[in-house]
Design an enzyme around this catalytic site. Structure first.
Site, PDB file in Angstrom:
ATOM      1  N   ILE A  44       0.872  -1.181   0.000  1.00 61.89           N
ATOM      2  CA  ILE A  44       0.000   0.000   0.000  1.00 61.89           C
ATOM      3  C   ILE A  44       0.906   1.228   0.000  1.00 61.89           C
ATOM      4  O   ILE A  44       1.575   1.499   1.012  1.00 61.89           O
ATOM      5  CB  ILE A  44      -0.902   0.001   1.258  1.00 61.89           C
ATOM      6  CG1 ILE A  44      -1.702  -1.303   1.352  1.00 61.89           C
ATOM      7  CG2 ILE A  44      -1.842   1.212   1.248  1.00 61.89           C
ATOM      8  CD1 ILE A  44      -2.339  -1.563   2.712  1.00 61.89           C
ATOM      9  N   GLU A  45       0.973   1.908  -1.143  1.00 59.77           N
ATOM     10  CA  GLU A  45       1.890   3.039  -1.251  1.00 59.77           C
ATOM     11  C   GLU A  45       1.217   4.337  -0.823  1.00 59.77           C
ATOM     12  O   GLU A  45       0.021   4.354  -0.509  1.00 59.77           O
ATOM     13  CB  GLU A  45       2.435   3.103  -2.689  1.00 59.77           C
ATOM     14  CG  GLU A  45       3.245   1.845  -2.993  1.00 59.77           C
ATOM     15  CD  GLU A  45       3.898   1.823  -4.357  1.00 59.77           C
ATOM     16  OE1 GLU A  45       3.540   2.659  -5.215  1.00 59.77           O
ATOM     17  OE2 GLU A  45       4.779   0.954  -4.551  1.00 59.77           O
ATOM     18  N   CYS A  54       4.803  -2.614   2.851  1.00 60.22           N
ATOM     19  CA  CYS A  54       4.985  -3.798   1.989  1.00 60.22           C
ATOM     20  C   CYS A  54       3.908  -4.848   2.268  1.00 60.22           C
ATOM     21  O   CYS A  54       3.306  -4.871   3.355  1.00 60.22           O
ATOM     22  CB  CYS A  54       6.335  -4.440   2.254  1.00 60.22           C
ATOM     23  SG  CYS A  54       7.746  -3.491   1.694  1.00 60.22           S
ATOM     24  N   GLU A  56       4.280  -8.025   2.895  1.00 64.52           N
ATOM     25  CA  GLU A  56       4.615  -8.938   4.006  1.00 64.52           C
ATOM     26  C   GLU A  56       4.240  -8.318   5.349  1.00 64.52           C
ATOM     27  O   GLU A  56       3.681  -8.967   6.224  1.00 64.52           O
ATOM     28  CB  GLU A  56       6.117  -9.252   4.017  1.00 64.52           C
ATOM     29  CG  GLU A  56       6.618  -9.979   2.795  1.00 64.52           C
ATOM     30  CD  GLU A  56       7.084  -9.040   1.672  1.00 64.52           C
ATOM     31  OE1 GLU A  56       6.432  -7.992   1.468  1.00 64.52           O
ATOM     32  OE2 GLU A  56       8.072  -9.377   1.017  1.00 64.52           O
TER      33      GLU A  56
HETATM   34  N1  THU Z   1       7.520  -4.384  -1.860  1.00 60.18           N
HETATM   35  C1  THU Z   1       6.776  -5.278  -1.142  1.00 60.18           C
HETATM   36  O1  THU Z   1       5.592  -5.070  -0.877  1.00 60.18           O
HETATM   37  N2  THU Z   1       7.378  -6.421  -0.737  1.00 60.18           N
HETATM   38  C2  THU Z   1       8.627  -6.797  -1.100  1.00 60.18           C
HETATM   39  O2  THU Z   1       9.040  -7.889  -0.736  1.00 60.18           O
HETATM   40  C3  THU Z   1       9.460  -5.914  -1.927  1.00 60.18           C
HETATM   41  C4  THU Z   1       8.916  -4.560  -2.171  1.00 60.18           C
HETATM   42  C5  THU Z   1       6.836  -3.173  -2.359  1.00 60.18           C
HETATM   43  C6  THU Z   1       7.230  -1.865  -1.752  1.00 60.18           C
HETATM   44  C7  THU Z   1       6.815  -0.895  -2.839  1.00 60.18           C
HETATM   45  O3  THU Z   1       5.423  -0.622  -2.710  1.00 60.18           O
HETATM   46  C8  THU Z   1       7.021  -1.676  -4.126  1.00 60.18           C
HETATM   47  O4  THU Z   1       7.084  -3.039  -3.743  1.00 60.18           O
HETATM   48  C9  THU Z   1       8.269  -1.292  -4.885  1.00 60.18           C
HETATM   49  O5  THU Z   1       9.372  -1.299  -4.051  1.00 60.18           O
END
Ligand code: THU
Length: 136
Positions: A44-45, A54, A56
Site C-alpha cells: 500500500i503506497e 509492503c 509482508e
Molecule cells: N515491496 C513489497 O511489498 N514487498 C517486497 O518484498 C518488496 C517490495 C513493495 C514496496 C513498494 O510498494 C514496491 O514493492 C516497490 O518497491
C-alpha cells in the site's frame, strides 16, 4: 492442492488489491499461522512515499493485530502490473519485522504460483537482531 500451492495462489490473489500508483510494482503475501489461519496482505503506497507498507508487513500486522504471534510460513508474489516476477525478495525492513515473531525455521515461499523456491528464515536473514538480544 498442496498447502504451499494454496499459499502461493492466495498471495497472487492478494496482489490484485495492491495500491501502487508510484511504483506500479504489485506484491501479495499469504502468511500461515500455526493454528492454520491464513492472513493475506498487499503493498500500500503513499503520496509521501515513506508511509507506504509492503505486502509482508501488511500480512504480519493484520495477524498480530488479531492476536496471532506464532507463524509457520509466508508466500510472496510480486512483479510489475500485468506480469509476475520470477522472484521477489522481501525487503530488509520486512525481514526485521518478521524476525520479531518468527524463528530460524520459519519458511519463505518466493517466486510465482507453480514455480517457487522454499527458503528458511535463517538463510533470508542470517545473524538477525531479535528480542533475544534484548534478553526477551
Ligand atoms: N515491496 C513489497 O511489498 N514487498 C517486497 O518484498 C518488496 C517490495 C513493495 C514496496 C513498494 O510498494 C514496491 O514493492 C516497490 O518497491
Amino acid at each position: 492442492m498442496t498447502e504451499n500451492d494454496r499459499l502461493m495462489e492466495l498471495a497472487e490473489e492478494a496482489r490484485k488489491n495492491a495500491y501502487v500508483p508510484y511504483s506500479d510494482f504489485r506484491v501479495g503475501a499469504a502468511l500461515l499461522a500455526a493454528d492454520g489461519t491464513i492472513y493475506t496482505g498487499c503493498n500500500i503506497e503513499n503520496a509521501a512515499y515513506s508511509p507506504g507498507n509492503c505486502a509482508e508487513r501488511t500480512a504480519i500486522f493484520k495477524a498480530v493485530s488479531e492476536g496471532q504471534r506464532d507463524f509457520v510460513k509466508i508466500a510472496v508474489v510480486g512483479g510489475k502490473s500485468g506480469e509476475t516476477a520470477d522472484f521477489t525478495a522481501p525487503c530488509g525492513m520486512c525481514r526485521q519485522v518478521i524476525a520479531e515473531f518468527c524463528g530460524p525455521d520459519f519458511i519463505f515461499l518466493l517466486g510465482k504460483p507453480g514455480e517457487y523456491r522454499e527458503y528458511r528464515f535463517s538463510e533470508i536473514l542470517p545473524y538477525a537482531f531479535t528480542p533475544k538480544n534484548l534478553g526477551k
